[in-house]
Design a protein around this motif. Structure first.
Motif, PDB file in Angstrom:
ATOM      1  N   SER A   1      -3.674   4.530  -1.764  1.00 33.44           N
ATOM      2  CA  SER A   1      -3.794   3.318  -2.768  1.00 33.44           C
ATOM      3  C   SER A   1      -3.193   2.309  -2.452  1.00 33.44           C
ATOM      4  O   SER A   1      -2.415   2.055  -1.445  1.00 33.44           O
ATOM      5  N   CYS A   2      -4.358   0.887  -2.596  1.00 35.73           N
ATOM      6  CA  CYS A   2      -3.189  -0.135  -2.470  1.00 35.73           C
ATOM      7  C   CYS A   2      -4.356  -1.396  -3.368  1.00 35.73           C
ATOM      8  O   CYS A   2      -4.625  -0.990  -4.471  1.00 35.73           O
TER       9      CYS A   2
ATOM     10  N   TRP B   1       0.814  -1.293  -0.492  1.00 35.31           N
ATOM     11  CA  TRP B   1      -0.324   0.146   0.035  1.00 35.31           C
ATOM     12  C   TRP B   1       0.939   1.487   0.155  1.00 35.31           C
ATOM     13  O   TRP B   1       2.364   0.479   0.135  1.00 35.31           O
TER      14      TRP B   1
ATOM     15  N   GLN C   1       4.870  -6.148  -3.011  1.00 37.45           N
ATOM     16  CA  GLN C   1       3.286  -7.068  -3.439  1.00 37.45           C
ATOM     17  C   GLN C   1       3.727  -8.436  -3.196  1.00 37.45           C
ATOM     18  O   GLN C   1       4.904  -8.129  -4.070  1.00 37.45           O
TER      19      GLN C   1
ATOM     20  N   GLY D   1      -5.638  -3.935  -3.411  1.00 33.02           N
ATOM     21  CA  GLY D   1      -6.928  -4.469  -3.236  1.00 33.02           C
ATOM     22  C   GLY D   1      -6.989  -5.693  -1.903  1.00 33.02           C
ATOM     23  O   GLY D   1      -6.297  -6.122  -2.085  1.00 33.02           O
TER      24      GLY D   1
ATOM     25  N   SER E   1      -6.652  -8.354   0.318  1.00 33.85           N
ATOM     26  CA  SER E   1      -6.582  -7.689   2.202  1.00 33.85           C
ATOM     27  C   SER E   1      -5.458  -6.811   2.603  1.00 33.85           C
ATOM     28  O   SER E   1      -5.776  -6.159   3.402  1.00 33.85           O
TER      29      SER E   1
ATOM     30  N   TRP F   1      -3.597   3.537   8.223  1.00 33.74           N
ATOM     31  CA  TRP F   1      -4.172   4.721   8.472  1.00 33.74           C
ATOM     32  C   TRP F   1      -4.581   4.753   9.860  1.00 33.74           C
ATOM     33  O   TRP F   1      -4.782   6.069  10.544  1.00 33.74           O
TER      34      TRP F   1
ATOM     35  N   SER G   1      -6.244  -3.496   1.210  1.00 35.32           N
ATOM     36  CA  SER G   1      -7.257  -2.751   1.920  1.00 35.32           C
ATOM     37  C   SER G   1      -7.325  -2.883   3.666  1.00 35.32           C
ATOM     38  O   SER G   1      -7.290  -1.549   3.731  1.00 35.32           O
ATOM     39  N   LEU G   2      -6.656  -3.747   3.857  1.00 34.27           N
ATOM     40  CA  LEU G   2      -6.923  -3.563   5.458  1.00 34.27           C
ATOM     41  C   LEU G   2      -5.663  -3.633   6.302  1.00 34.27           C
ATOM     42  O   LEU G   2      -5.802  -2.971   6.683  1.00 34.27           O
ATOM     43  N   ASP G   3      -4.782  -3.821   5.770  1.00 35.47           N
ATOM     44  CA  ASP G   3      -3.657  -3.251   5.707  1.00 35.47           C
ATOM     45  C   ASP G   3      -3.426  -1.700   5.707  1.00 35.47           C
ATOM     46  O   ASP G   3      -2.495  -1.288   6.787  1.00 35.47           O
ATOM     47  N   LEU G   4      -3.791  -1.315   4.577  1.00 38.40           N
ATOM     48  CA  LEU G   4      -3.512   0.093   4.529  1.00 38.40           C
ATOM     49  C   LEU G   4      -4.954   0.690   5.623  1.00 38.40           C
ATOM     50  O   LEU G   4      -4.121   1.904   6.293  1.00 38.40           O
ATOM     51  N   MET G   5      -5.890   0.335   6.330  1.00 36.16           N
ATOM     52  CA  MET G   5      -6.987   0.699   6.823  1.00 36.16           C
ATOM     53  C   MET G   5      -6.141   0.564   8.337  1.00 36.16           C
ATOM     54  O   MET G   5      -6.206   1.794   8.910  1.00 36.16           O
TER      55      MET G   5
END
Length: 188
Positions: free
Chosen positions: A18-19, A8, A61, A21, A23, A32, A25-29
């Motif tokens: 940006s990530c 991400w 990735q 998509g 899992s 953050w 997106s969970l890492d990014l969330m």
């Protein structure tokens, strides 16, 4: 547009993210929210989501299996053998024999598709697994080294330091320090 192979990306103000998509997106969330509410919160959230850990920004990735294996069935078979034998690594000659190619042919496949020698790639697999265990698990450093195919504590520590530029103890200490930091406090 700039492409990244990181899990991400987030700018300094956290106004653009940006990530890849899935899992990621969970890492990014988690990253953050950790930035906004502190590392302890991020760690608690990671556990609440049932994740072993949230991947950091600087992690690469993982390439798709088909891309990684380059469409070569022999290479795919060799990689599967390596992944299944991290605790007791097979010699390159044995991997080649089990796959049904010569050692030189196996080396050519690795060089062509992964730009690495089989022995180097295998070592990196084992060290990356060790790193995940150090960051996530509670086993002793020696147990982790042995479970990743290293013959002794010093052998594991030297290989780890050569690859990651820090010792397994340093890796574990960083994780422990993150847990001890009060919520909202940034790492040094």
């Amino acid at each position: 547009m700039v492409w990244s192979d990181k899990v991400w990306e987030m700018n300094a103000e956290a106004s653009r993210m940006s990530c890849a998509g899935g899992s990621a997106s969970l890492d990014l969330m988690v990253a953050w929210l950790g930035r906004r509410h502190g590392e302890r919160f991020a760690q608690d959230l990671t556990l609440a989501l049932g994740l072993e850990r949230a991947r950091g920004r600087d992690e690469r990735q993982r390439r798709a299996v088909a891309e990684q294996r380059g469409g070569s069935p022999k290479l795919a078979e060799a990689l599967s053998l390596m992944e299944a034998n991290l605790a007791e690594p097979l010699p390159t000659e044995e991997v080649a024999r089990l796959v049904g190619v010569s050692r030189r042919q196996l080396e050519r496949l690795f060089k062509q598709h992964l730009d690495a020698l089989p022995s180097r790639y295998y070592l990196e697999l084992r060290l990356n697994r060790a790193r995940r265990l150090l960051q996530q698990g509670s086993q002793s450093i020696l147990q982790i080294g042995l479970s990743c195919g290293f013959s002794s504590g010093p052998h594991f520590s030297n290989a780890y330091k050569a690859h990651f530029d820090k010792t397994p103890r340093d890796e574990r200490s960083q994780r422990a320090a993150a847990w001890r930091r009060p919520a909202g406090e940034s790492p040094p």
